[in-house]
Scaffold this motif. Structure first.
Motif, PDB file in Angstrom:
ATOM      1  N   GLY A   1       0.824  -1.202   0.000  1.00 42.32           N
ATOM      2  CA  GLY A   1       0.000   0.000   0.000  1.00 42.32           C
ATOM      3  C   GLY A   1       0.858   1.252   0.000  1.00 42.32           C
TER       4      GLY A   1
ATOM      5  N   GLY B   1       1.527   3.269   2.219  1.00 43.42           N
ATOM      6  CA  GLY B   1       2.336   3.489   3.417  1.00 43.42           C
ATOM      7  C   GLY B   1       3.826   3.276   3.184  1.00 43.42           C
TER       8      GLY B   1
ATOM      9  N   LYS C   1      -4.785   1.267  -4.772  1.00 48.52           N
ATOM     10  CA  LYS C   1      -4.928   2.296  -5.816  1.00 48.52           C
ATOM     11  C   LYS C   1      -4.045   3.499  -5.500  1.00 48.52           C
TER      12      LYS C   1
ATOM     13  N   GLN D   1      -3.055  -3.235  -9.451  1.00 52.02           N
ATOM     14  CA  GLN D   1      -4.086  -2.731  -8.528  1.00 52.02           C
ATOM     15  C   GLN D   1      -5.178  -3.762  -8.235  1.00 52.02           C
TER      16      GLN D   1
ATOM     17  N   GLY E   1      -9.901  -2.314  -9.666  1.00 54.93           N
ATOM     18  CA  GLY E   1      -8.718  -3.076 -10.056  1.00 54.93           C
ATOM     19  C   GLY E   1      -9.081  -4.534 -10.237  1.00 54.93           C
TER      20      GLY E   1
ATOM     21  N   HIS F   1     -10.741  -1.157  -1.664  1.00 58.43           N
ATOM     22  CA  HIS F   1      -9.579  -2.028  -1.880  1.00 58.43           C
ATOM     23  C   HIS F   1      -9.914  -3.467  -1.455  1.00 58.43           C
TER      24      HIS F   1
ATOM     25  N   ILE G   1      -0.406  -6.270   7.794  1.00 55.19           N
ATOM     26  CA  ILE G   1       0.542  -5.625   8.725  1.00 55.19           C
ATOM     27  C   ILE G   1       0.306  -4.126   8.620  1.00 55.19           C
TER      28      ILE G   1
HETATM   29  C1  LIG Z   1     -14.761   4.839  -6.628  1.00 51.92           C
HETATM   30  C2  LIG Z   1     -13.508   4.397  -5.927  1.00 51.92           C
HETATM   31  C3  LIG Z   1     -12.864   3.252  -6.348  1.00 51.92           C
HETATM   32  C4  LIG Z   1     -11.705   2.824  -5.716  1.00 51.92           C
HETATM   33  N1  LIG Z   1     -11.091   1.682  -6.140  1.00 51.92           N
HETATM   34  C5  LIG Z   1     -10.000   1.223  -5.476  1.00 51.92           C
HETATM   35  C6  LIG Z   1      -9.355   0.014  -5.862  1.00 51.92           C
HETATM   36  O1  LIG Z   1      -9.751  -0.647  -6.833  1.00 51.92           O
HETATM   37  N2  LIG Z   1      -8.279  -0.392  -5.163  1.00 51.92           N
HETATM   38  C7  LIG Z   1      -7.783   0.331  -4.093  1.00 51.92           C
HETATM   39  O2  LIG Z   1      -6.775  -0.099  -3.500  1.00 51.92           O
HETATM   40  N3  LIG Z   1      -8.348   1.469  -3.718  1.00 51.92           N
HETATM   41  C8  LIG Z   1      -9.439   1.935  -4.391  1.00 51.92           C
HETATM   42  N4  LIG Z   1     -10.001   3.126  -4.003  1.00 51.92           N
HETATM   43  C9  LIG Z   1      -9.275   3.949  -3.020  1.00 51.92           C
HETATM   44  C10 LIG Z   1      -9.447   3.458  -1.596  1.00 51.92           C
HETATM   45  O3  LIG Z   1     -10.641   3.996  -1.067  1.00 51.92           O
HETATM   46  C11 LIG Z   1      -8.276   3.953  -0.730  1.00 51.92           C
HETATM   47  O4  LIG Z   1      -8.114   5.320  -0.911  1.00 51.92           O
HETATM   48  C12 LIG Z   1      -6.942   3.259  -1.060  1.00 51.92           C
HETATM   49  O5  LIG Z   1      -7.101   1.856  -1.117  1.00 51.92           O
HETATM   50  C13 LIG Z   1      -5.942   3.622   0.033  1.00 51.92           C
HETATM   51  O6  LIG Z   1      -4.688   3.064  -0.270  1.00 51.92           O
HETATM   52  P1  LIG Z   1      -3.650   2.694   0.866  1.00 51.92           P
HETATM   53  O7  LIG Z   1      -4.348   1.920   1.927  1.00 51.92           O
HETATM   54  O8  LIG Z   1      -2.454   2.083   0.213  1.00 51.92           O
HETATM   55  O9  LIG Z   1      -3.171   4.134   1.372  1.00 51.92           O
HETATM   56  P2  LIG Z   1      -3.436   4.946   2.749  1.00 51.92           P
HETATM   57  O10 LIG Z   1      -4.905   5.110   2.989  1.00 51.92           O
HETATM   58  O11 LIG Z   1      -2.585   6.138   2.624  1.00 51.92           O
HETATM   59  O12 LIG Z   1      -2.903   3.961   3.850  1.00 51.92           O
HETATM   60  C14 LIG Z   1      -1.547   3.742   4.107  1.00 51.92           C
HETATM   61  C15 LIG Z   1      -1.473   2.820   5.301  1.00 51.92           C
HETATM   62  O13 LIG Z   1      -0.116   2.462   5.506  1.00 51.92           O
HETATM   63  C16 LIG Z   1       0.055   2.307   6.908  1.00 51.92           C
HETATM   64  N5  LIG Z   1       1.498   2.395   7.175  1.00 51.92           N
HETATM   65  C17 LIG Z   1       2.344   3.438   6.970  1.00 51.92           C
HETATM   66  N6  LIG Z   1       3.598   3.095   7.307  1.00 51.92           N
HETATM   67  C18 LIG Z   1       3.562   1.825   7.754  1.00 51.92           C
HETATM   68  C19 LIG Z   1       4.529   0.919   8.262  1.00 51.92           C
HETATM   69  N7  LIG Z   1       5.826   1.264   8.370  1.00 51.92           N
HETATM   70  N8  LIG Z   1       4.124  -0.320   8.608  1.00 51.92           N
HETATM   71  C20 LIG Z   1       2.833  -0.703   8.499  1.00 51.92           C
HETATM   72  N9  LIG Z   1       1.868   0.112   8.058  1.00 51.92           N
HETATM   73  C21 LIG Z   1       2.225   1.374   7.692  1.00 51.92           C
HETATM   74  C22 LIG Z   1      -0.760   3.444   7.521  1.00 51.92           C
HETATM   75  O14 LIG Z   1      -1.097   3.143   8.878  1.00 51.92           O
HETATM   76  C23 LIG Z   1      -1.987   3.444   6.587  1.00 51.92           C
HETATM   77  O15 LIG Z   1      -3.020   2.634   7.133  1.00 51.92           O
HETATM   78  C24 LIG Z   1     -11.164   3.576  -4.628  1.00 51.92           C
HETATM   79  C25 LIG Z   1     -11.832   4.720  -4.206  1.00 51.92           C
HETATM   80  C26 LIG Z   1     -12.992   5.127  -4.830  1.00 51.92           C
HETATM   81  C27 LIG Z   1     -13.669   6.376  -4.346  1.00 51.92           C
END
Ligand SMILES: Cc1cc2nc3c(=O)[nH]c(=O)nc-3n(C[C@H](O)[C@H](O)[C@H](O)COP(=O)(O)OP(=O)(O)OC[C@H]3O[C@@H](n4cnc5c(N)ncnc54)[C@H](O)[C@@H]3O)c2cc1C
Length: 339
Positions: A209, A211, A245, A266, A271, A290, A303
Protein backbone atom coordinates in the motif's frame (compact mmCIF):
# COMPACT_ATOMS: atom_id res chain seq x y z
CA UNK A 1 -28.21 -36.54 -24.35
CA UNK A 2 -25.54 -33.84 -24.58
CA UNK A 3 -22.36 -34.09 -26.60
CA UNK A 4 -19.83 -32.26 -24.44
CA UNK A 5 -16.78 -30.91 -26.24
CA UNK A 6 -13.68 -29.78 -24.36
CA UNK A 7 -12.15 -27.14 -26.60
CA UNK A 8 -8.54 -26.35 -25.88
CA UNK A 9 -5.19 -25.54 -27.42
CA UNK A 10 -1.69 -26.77 -26.73
CA UNK A 11 1.07 -24.65 -25.22
CA UNK A 12 4.08 -23.79 -27.38
CA UNK A 13 5.90 -26.92 -26.15
CA UNK A 14 2.93 -29.10 -27.11
CA UNK A 15 1.77 -29.67 -23.52
CA UNK A 16 -1.59 -28.87 -21.91
CA UNK A 17 -1.89 -26.07 -19.34
CA UNK A 18 -3.30 -26.81 -15.87
CA UNK A 19 -6.31 -24.69 -16.87
CA UNK A 20 -7.05 -27.16 -19.71
CA UNK A 21 -7.08 -30.03 -17.19
CA UNK A 22 -9.50 -28.05 -14.99
CA UNK A 23 -11.81 -27.55 -17.95
CA UNK A 24 -11.61 -31.27 -18.73
CA UNK A 25 -12.59 -32.17 -15.15
CA UNK A 26 -15.54 -29.76 -15.27
CA UNK A 27 -16.70 -31.19 -18.62
CA UNK A 28 -16.48 -34.76 -17.33
CA UNK A 29 -18.99 -33.93 -14.60
CA UNK A 30 -21.67 -33.29 -17.27
CA UNK A 31 -23.73 -36.30 -18.32
CA UNK A 32 -23.29 -37.07 -22.01
CA UNK A 33 -20.72 -38.09 -24.59
CA UNK A 34 -17.32 -36.51 -24.03
CA UNK A 35 -15.26 -35.31 -27.01
CA UNK A 36 -11.88 -33.55 -26.78
CA UNK A 37 -10.94 -30.96 -29.41
CA UNK A 38 -7.31 -29.86 -29.58
CA UNK A 39 -5.77 -27.06 -31.63
CA UNK A 40 -2.03 -26.67 -32.07
CA UNK A 41 0.93 -27.36 -34.31
CA UNK A 42 1.08 -30.96 -33.10
CA UNK A 43 -1.48 -32.22 -30.59
CA UNK A 44 -0.57 -35.91 -30.24
CA UNK A 45 1.45 -35.48 -27.01
CA UNK A 46 -1.37 -33.49 -25.41
CA UNK A 47 -3.95 -36.08 -26.47
CA UNK A 48 -1.79 -38.87 -25.06
CA UNK A 49 -1.48 -37.00 -21.76
CA UNK A 50 -5.27 -37.21 -21.28
CA UNK A 51 -5.83 -40.49 -23.13
CA UNK A 52 -7.44 -42.01 -20.02
CA UNK A 53 -10.11 -39.30 -19.63
CA UNK A 54 -12.90 -41.38 -21.15
CA UNK A 55 -13.42 -39.23 -24.27
CA UNK A 56 -15.26 -41.00 -27.09
CA UNK A 57 -13.27 -39.03 -29.68
CA UNK A 58 -10.17 -36.85 -29.89
CA UNK A 59 -10.35 -34.28 -32.68
CA UNK A 60 -7.34 -32.23 -33.77
CA UNK A 61 -6.81 -29.16 -35.96
CA UNK A 62 -3.07 -29.26 -36.47
CA UNK A 63 -0.26 -27.73 -38.46
CA UNK A 64 1.92 -24.63 -38.45
CA UNK A 65 -1.11 -22.37 -39.03
CA UNK A 66 -2.45 -23.29 -35.59
CA UNK A 67 0.75 -22.90 -33.60
CA UNK A 68 0.11 -19.26 -32.76
CA UNK A 69 -2.78 -17.33 -31.26
CA UNK A 70 -4.58 -15.57 -34.11
CA UNK A 71 -8.29 -14.79 -34.37
CA UNK A 72 -8.71 -15.97 -37.98
CA UNK A 73 -7.14 -19.40 -37.66
CA UNK A 74 -8.25 -20.06 -34.06
CA UNK A 75 -11.89 -19.23 -34.80
CA UNK A 76 -11.92 -21.30 -38.01
CA UNK A 77 -10.35 -24.30 -36.25
CA UNK A 78 -12.69 -24.04 -33.26
CA UNK A 79 -15.73 -23.82 -35.54
CA UNK A 80 -14.60 -26.83 -37.59
CA UNK A 81 -14.00 -28.92 -34.45
CA UNK A 82 -17.39 -27.96 -32.93
CA UNK A 83 -19.12 -28.99 -36.18
CA UNK A 84 -17.16 -32.24 -36.47
CA UNK A 85 -17.99 -33.12 -32.87
CA UNK A 86 -21.66 -32.13 -33.31
CA UNK A 87 -21.19 -30.53 -29.91
CA UNK A 88 -24.20 -29.32 -27.96
CA UNK A 89 -22.13 -28.10 -25.01
CA UNK A 90 -18.64 -26.64 -25.52
CA UNK A 91 -16.49 -26.12 -22.42
CA UNK A 92 -13.53 -23.88 -23.15
CA UNK A 93 -10.79 -22.02 -21.30
CA UNK A 94 -11.53 -18.43 -20.29
CA UNK A 95 -8.11 -17.22 -21.42
CA UNK A 96 -7.37 -14.10 -23.44
CA UNK A 97 -6.72 -16.33 -26.48
CA UNK A 98 -10.06 -18.13 -26.26
CA UNK A 99 -12.16 -15.25 -24.87
CA UNK A 100 -11.68 -13.27 -28.06
CA UNK A 101 -12.87 -16.04 -30.41
CA UNK A 102 -15.65 -17.83 -28.52
CA UNK A 103 -18.46 -15.32 -29.07
CA UNK A 104 -17.69 -15.28 -32.81
CA UNK A 105 -17.54 -19.08 -32.96
CA UNK A 106 -20.89 -19.40 -31.12
CA UNK A 107 -22.43 -16.93 -33.56
CA UNK A 108 -21.20 -18.91 -36.57
CA UNK A 109 -22.71 -22.05 -35.05
CA UNK A 110 -26.01 -20.37 -34.21
CA UNK A 111 -25.35 -20.94 -30.53
CA UNK A 112 -24.74 -18.82 -27.45
CA UNK A 113 -21.59 -18.10 -25.48
CA UNK A 114 -21.16 -17.29 -21.78
CA UNK A 115 -17.81 -15.98 -20.63
CA UNK A 116 -16.13 -15.68 -17.21
CA UNK A 117 -18.03 -18.67 -15.83
CA UNK A 118 -16.80 -19.65 -12.36
CA UNK A 119 -18.78 -22.83 -11.71
CA UNK A 120 -20.66 -25.50 -13.64
CA UNK A 121 -23.13 -27.53 -11.60
CA UNK A 122 -24.21 -30.55 -13.62
CA UNK A 123 -25.77 -32.62 -10.85
CA UNK A 124 -29.22 -32.25 -12.38
CA UNK A 125 -29.62 -29.69 -15.18
CA UNK A 126 -26.53 -27.75 -16.29
CA UNK A 127 -26.39 -24.58 -14.21
CA UNK A 128 -23.49 -22.17 -14.63
CA UNK A 129 -22.42 -19.38 -12.30
CA UNK A 130 -20.79 -16.08 -13.05
CA UNK A 131 -20.33 -12.68 -11.40
CA UNK A 132 -21.70 -9.37 -12.61
CA UNK A 133 -21.16 -5.69 -11.84
CA UNK A 134 -17.52 -6.03 -10.79
CA UNK A 135 -18.02 -9.13 -8.65
CA UNK A 136 -20.90 -7.71 -6.60
CA UNK A 137 -23.68 -9.97 -7.88
CA UNK A 138 -23.50 -13.66 -8.59
CA UNK A 139 -25.93 -15.23 -11.07
CA UNK A 140 -26.67 -18.92 -11.62
CA UNK A 141 -28.46 -19.72 -14.87
CA UNK A 142 -29.30 -22.34 -17.50
CA UNK A 143 -29.78 -22.15 -21.26
CA UNK A 144 -31.93 -24.14 -23.64
CA UNK A 145 -30.07 -22.87 -26.74
CA UNK A 146 -27.56 -25.28 -28.26
CA UNK A 147 -24.69 -25.27 -28.91
CA UNK A 148 -23.87 -23.55 -25.65
CA UNK A 149 -20.28 -22.35 -25.38
CA UNK A 150 -19.06 -21.93 -21.79
CA UNK A 151 -15.71 -20.31 -20.98
CA UNK A 152 -14.58 -21.43 -17.51
CA UNK A 153 -12.18 -19.25 -15.54
CA UNK A 154 -8.89 -20.70 -14.27
CA UNK A 155 -8.69 -21.97 -10.70
CA UNK A 156 -12.39 -22.79 -10.41
CA UNK A 157 -12.18 -26.60 -10.74
CA UNK A 158 -9.73 -29.23 -9.58
CA UNK A 159 -7.52 -30.28 -12.52
CA UNK A 160 -8.27 -33.70 -14.02
CA UNK A 161 -5.93 -36.44 -12.84
CA UNK A 162 -5.73 -39.69 -14.69
CA UNK A 163 -3.74 -42.01 -16.86
CA UNK A 164 -1.80 -41.06 -19.95
CA UNK A 165 -1.81 -43.46 -22.85
CA UNK A 166 -2.05 -43.43 -26.62
CA UNK A 167 -4.97 -41.48 -28.03
CA UNK A 168 -6.23 -41.84 -31.59
CA UNK A 169 -6.57 -38.29 -32.88
CA UNK A 170 -8.93 -37.70 -35.82
CA UNK A 171 -7.71 -34.82 -37.98
CA UNK A 172 -10.27 -32.13 -38.70
CA UNK A 173 -9.67 -30.31 -41.98
CA UNK A 174 -9.82 -26.52 -41.66
CA UNK A 175 -9.84 -24.36 -44.76
CA UNK A 176 -8.27 -21.00 -44.02
CA UNK A 177 -9.00 -18.00 -46.19
CA UNK A 178 -6.16 -15.56 -46.95
CA UNK A 179 -7.83 -13.09 -44.59
CA UNK A 180 -7.67 -15.62 -41.76
CA UNK A 181 -3.91 -15.88 -42.23
CA UNK A 182 -3.00 -12.24 -42.72
CA UNK A 183 -1.77 -11.71 -39.14
CA UNK A 184 1.60 -13.23 -38.31
CA UNK A 185 3.15 -13.27 -34.84
CA UNK A 186 6.81 -12.38 -35.37
CA UNK A 187 7.89 -12.64 -31.74
CA UNK A 188 6.89 -12.15 -28.13
CA UNK A 189 8.24 -9.40 -25.89
CA UNK A 190 7.67 -10.21 -22.26
CA UNK A 191 9.53 -9.51 -19.02
CA UNK A 192 11.54 -12.39 -17.60
CA UNK A 193 9.81 -14.53 -14.98
CA UNK A 194 11.55 -12.67 -12.14
CA UNK A 195 10.54 -9.25 -13.45
CA UNK A 196 6.98 -10.43 -13.95
CA UNK A 197 5.32 -9.58 -10.64
CA UNK A 198 1.74 -10.69 -11.40
CA UNK A 199 1.69 -14.44 -10.88
CA UNK A 200 -1.87 -15.82 -10.93
CA UNK A 201 -0.75 -19.29 -9.83
CA UNK A 202 1.18 -18.07 -6.77
CA UNK A 203 0.12 -19.39 -3.34
CA UNK A 204 0.44 -15.94 -1.78
CA UNK A 205 -0.72 -12.49 -2.84
CA UNK A 206 1.52 -9.78 -1.39
CA UNK A 207 -0.14 -6.38 -1.41
CA UNK A 208 1.81 -3.16 -0.98
CA UNK A 209 0.00 0.00 0.00
CA UNK A 210 0.89 3.68 -0.11
CA UNK A 211 2.34 3.49 3.42
CA UNK A 212 5.59 2.15 1.94
CA UNK A 213 6.22 5.60 0.41
CA UNK A 214 5.01 7.71 3.36
CA UNK A 215 7.12 9.43 6.02
CA UNK A 216 8.11 6.96 8.71
CA UNK A 217 8.82 7.37 12.46
CA UNK A 218 12.08 9.26 11.74
CA UNK A 219 10.20 11.83 9.65
CA UNK A 220 11.78 10.60 6.41
CA UNK A 221 10.52 8.49 3.50
CA UNK A 222 12.42 5.27 2.71
CA UNK A 223 11.29 4.38 -0.79
CA UNK A 224 14.58 2.72 -1.84
CA UNK A 225 14.44 0.50 1.27
CA UNK A 226 10.82 -0.32 0.51
CA UNK A 227 11.72 -1.26 -3.07
CA UNK A 228 14.46 -3.64 -1.94
CA UNK A 229 12.38 -5.23 0.84
CA UNK A 230 9.42 -5.87 -1.48
CA UNK A 231 11.52 -7.20 -4.38
CA UNK A 232 13.54 -9.44 -2.04
CA UNK A 233 10.30 -10.81 -0.56
CA UNK A 234 8.90 -11.50 -4.03
CA UNK A 235 12.13 -13.13 -5.14
CA UNK A 236 12.25 -15.39 -2.07
CA UNK A 237 8.58 -16.38 -2.02
CA UNK A 238 7.54 -16.07 -5.69
CA UNK A 239 4.41 -14.38 -4.37
CA UNK A 240 2.24 -12.34 -6.71
CA UNK A 241 2.38 -8.57 -6.24
CA UNK A 242 -0.78 -6.53 -5.72
CA UNK A 243 -1.15 -2.88 -4.88
CA UNK A 244 -3.61 -0.39 -3.49
CA UNK A 245 -4.93 2.30 -5.82
CA UNK A 246 -3.23 5.04 -3.85
CA UNK A 247 0.19 3.53 -4.40
CA UNK A 248 -0.16 3.05 -8.16
CA UNK A 249 -1.70 6.51 -8.53
CA UNK A 250 1.28 8.20 -6.86
CA UNK A 251 3.41 8.17 -10.01
CA UNK A 252 0.81 10.35 -11.73
CA UNK A 253 1.16 12.82 -8.87
CA UNK A 254 4.94 13.16 -9.24
CA UNK A 255 5.77 11.50 -5.89
CA UNK A 256 8.52 8.99 -5.17
CA UNK A 257 7.20 5.63 -6.34
CA UNK A 258 8.04 1.98 -6.64
CA UNK A 259 9.04 1.65 -10.30
CA UNK A 260 7.94 -1.99 -10.72
CA UNK A 261 4.35 -1.13 -9.75
CA UNK A 262 1.73 -0.36 -12.39
CA UNK A 263 -2.05 -0.11 -12.56
CA UNK A 264 -2.06 -3.76 -13.61
CA UNK A 265 -1.12 -4.60 -10.00
CA UNK A 266 -4.09 -2.73 -8.53
CA UNK A 267 -6.46 -4.86 -6.48
CA UNK A 268 -9.96 -3.69 -5.66
CA UNK A 269 -13.20 -2.25 -6.90
CA UNK A 270 -11.55 -0.54 -9.87
CA UNK A 271 -8.72 -3.08 -10.06
CA UNK A 272 -8.35 -6.84 -10.13
CA UNK A 273 -10.00 -9.55 -8.01
CA UNK A 274 -7.22 -12.14 -7.87
CA UNK A 275 -7.58 -15.69 -6.56
CA UNK A 276 -4.84 -16.95 -4.24
CA UNK A 277 -5.05 -19.24 -1.20
CA UNK A 278 -3.43 -16.60 1.04
CA UNK A 279 -2.91 -12.86 1.05
CA UNK A 280 -0.62 -10.54 3.04
CA UNK A 281 -1.35 -6.83 3.00
CA UNK A 282 1.38 -4.41 4.02
CA UNK A 283 1.21 -0.64 4.59
CA UNK A 284 -2.29 -0.60 3.16
CA UNK A 285 -5.27 0.71 5.08
CA UNK A 286 -7.79 -1.93 3.96
CA UNK A 287 -10.56 0.44 2.89
CA UNK A 288 -13.65 -1.14 1.39
CA UNK A 289 -12.91 -0.22 -2.28
CA UNK A 290 -9.58 -2.03 -1.88
CA UNK A 291 -10.66 -4.95 0.35
CA UNK A 292 -13.53 -5.83 -2.02
CA UNK A 293 -10.86 -7.10 -4.43
CA UNK A 294 -9.84 -9.67 -1.79
CA UNK A 295 -13.08 -11.60 -1.84
CA UNK A 296 -11.54 -14.71 -3.38
CA UNK A 297 -8.47 -14.73 -1.09
CA UNK A 298 -9.12 -17.50 1.42
CA UNK A 299 -6.81 -16.50 4.28
CA UNK A 300 -6.07 -12.80 4.79
CA UNK A 301 -3.40 -11.21 6.94
CA UNK A 302 -2.32 -7.60 7.19
CA UNK A 303 0.54 -5.62 8.72
CA UNK A 304 -0.32 -2.07 9.70
CA UNK A 305 0.92 0.39 12.32
CA UNK A 306 -2.67 1.43 12.93
CA UNK A 307 -4.64 -0.94 15.19
CA UNK A 308 -7.78 0.80 13.96
CA UNK A 309 -7.18 0.33 10.23
CA UNK A 310 -9.81 -1.18 7.92
CA UNK A 311 -8.34 -4.69 8.20
CA UNK A 312 -9.12 -4.67 11.94
CA UNK A 313 -12.82 -4.39 11.12
CA UNK A 314 -13.48 -7.95 10.10
CA UNK A 315 -11.63 -7.79 6.78
CA UNK A 316 -8.52 -9.74 7.80
CA UNK A 317 -8.20 -13.03 9.71
CA UNK A 318 -5.05 -11.78 11.40
CA UNK A 319 -3.82 -8.18 11.79
CA UNK A 320 -0.24 -7.66 12.93
CA UNK A 321 -0.01 -4.19 14.45
CA UNK A 322 3.62 -3.61 13.54
CA UNK A 323 6.05 -1.77 11.30
CA UNK A 324 5.99 -3.56 7.93
CA UNK A 325 9.57 -2.46 7.19
CA UNK A 326 10.77 -4.35 10.28
CA UNK A 327 8.54 -7.37 9.79
CA UNK A 328 9.39 -7.89 6.11
CA UNK A 329 13.13 -7.33 6.79
CA UNK A 330 12.98 -10.08 9.42
CA UNK A 331 10.93 -12.44 7.23
CA UNK A 332 13.35 -11.95 4.32
CA UNK A 333 16.30 -12.76 6.58
CA UNK A 334 14.57 -15.92 7.82
CA UNK A 335 13.65 -17.01 4.28
CA UNK A 336 17.15 -16.28 2.97
CA UNK A 337 18.59 -18.35 5.83
CA UNK A 338 16.42 -21.30 4.82
CA UNK A 339 17.69 -21.33 1.21
C1 LIG B 1 -14.76 4.84 -6.63
C2 LIG B 1 -13.51 4.40 -5.93
C3 LIG B 1 -12.86 3.25 -6.35
C4 LIG B 1 -11.70 2.82 -5.72
N1 LIG B 1 -11.09 1.68 -6.14
C5 LIG B 1 -10.00 1.22 -5.48
C6 LIG B 1 -9.35 0.01 -5.86
O1 LIG B 1 -9.75 -0.65 -6.83
N2 LIG B 1 -8.28 -0.39 -5.16
C7 LIG B 1 -7.78 0.33 -4.09
O2 LIG B 1 -6.77 -0.10 -3.50
N3 LIG B 1 -8.35 1.47 -3.72
C8 LIG B 1 -9.44 1.93 -4.39
N4 LIG B 1 -10.00 3.13 -4.00
C9 LIG B 1 -9.27 3.95 -3.02
C10 LIG B 1 -9.45 3.46 -1.60
O3 LIG B 1 -10.64 4.00 -1.07
C11 LIG B 1 -8.28 3.95 -0.73
O4 LIG B 1 -8.11 5.32 -0.91
C12 LIG B 1 -6.94 3.26 -1.06
O5 LIG B 1 -7.10 1.86 -1.12
C13 LIG B 1 -5.94 3.62 0.03
O6 LIG B 1 -4.69 3.06 -0.27
P1 LIG B 1 -3.65 2.69 0.87
O7 LIG B 1 -4.35 1.92 1.93
O8 LIG B 1 -2.45 2.08 0.21
O9 LIG B 1 -3.17 4.13 1.37
P2 LIG B 1 -3.44 4.95 2.75
O10 LIG B 1 -4.90 5.11 2.99
O11 LIG B 1 -2.59 6.14 2.62
O12 LIG B 1 -2.90 3.96 3.85
C14 LIG B 1 -1.55 3.74 4.11
C15 LIG B 1 -1.47 2.82 5.30
O13 LIG B 1 -0.12 2.46 5.51
C16 LIG B 1 0.06 2.31 6.91
N5 LIG B 1 1.50 2.39 7.18
C17 LIG B 1 2.34 3.44 6.97
N6 LIG B 1 3.60 3.09 7.31
C18 LIG B 1 3.56 1.82 7.75
C19 LIG B 1 4.53 0.92 8.26
N7 LIG B 1 5.83 1.26 8.37
N8 LIG B 1 4.12 -0.32 8.61
C20 LIG B 1 2.83 -0.70 8.50
N9 LIG B 1 1.87 0.11 8.06
C21 LIG B 1 2.23 1.37 7.69
C22 LIG B 1 -0.76 3.44 7.52
O14 LIG B 1 -1.10 3.14 8.88
C23 LIG B 1 -1.99 3.44 6.59
O15 LIG B 1 -3.02 2.63 7.13
C24 LIG B 1 -11.16 3.58 -4.63
C25 LIG B 1 -11.83 4.72 -4.21
C26 LIG B 1 -12.99 5.13 -4.83
C27 LIG B 1 -13.67 6.38 -4.35
Amino acid sequence: METVLVLTYTETDGSLAKHALEVLAAAKAIKGTLVVGLIGENVQAAANRIAGCGAARFLGATGKDFAQARYGSDAAAAEAICRAAKATIVIALATSRWNRILAGVAHRLGGRADMHVTDIDAADAIVVTRWYYRQRMEAAFQRTQRPWVIALEAGCAQPWKGDAGTAKVETVTVTLSDAAKRTAVTGVKAPSADQQTIRPDAKVLFVAGAGWTKKQADGQTHVKDAEKLILDFLGLTKASLGSSKSLVDLSGEGQAVLPFMSHLNQVGQTGATPRHPKGLSTCCHGEEPHAVGWRFINERRAINLDANCGWARGKADVLYVADAFEVIRKINALLAGKK
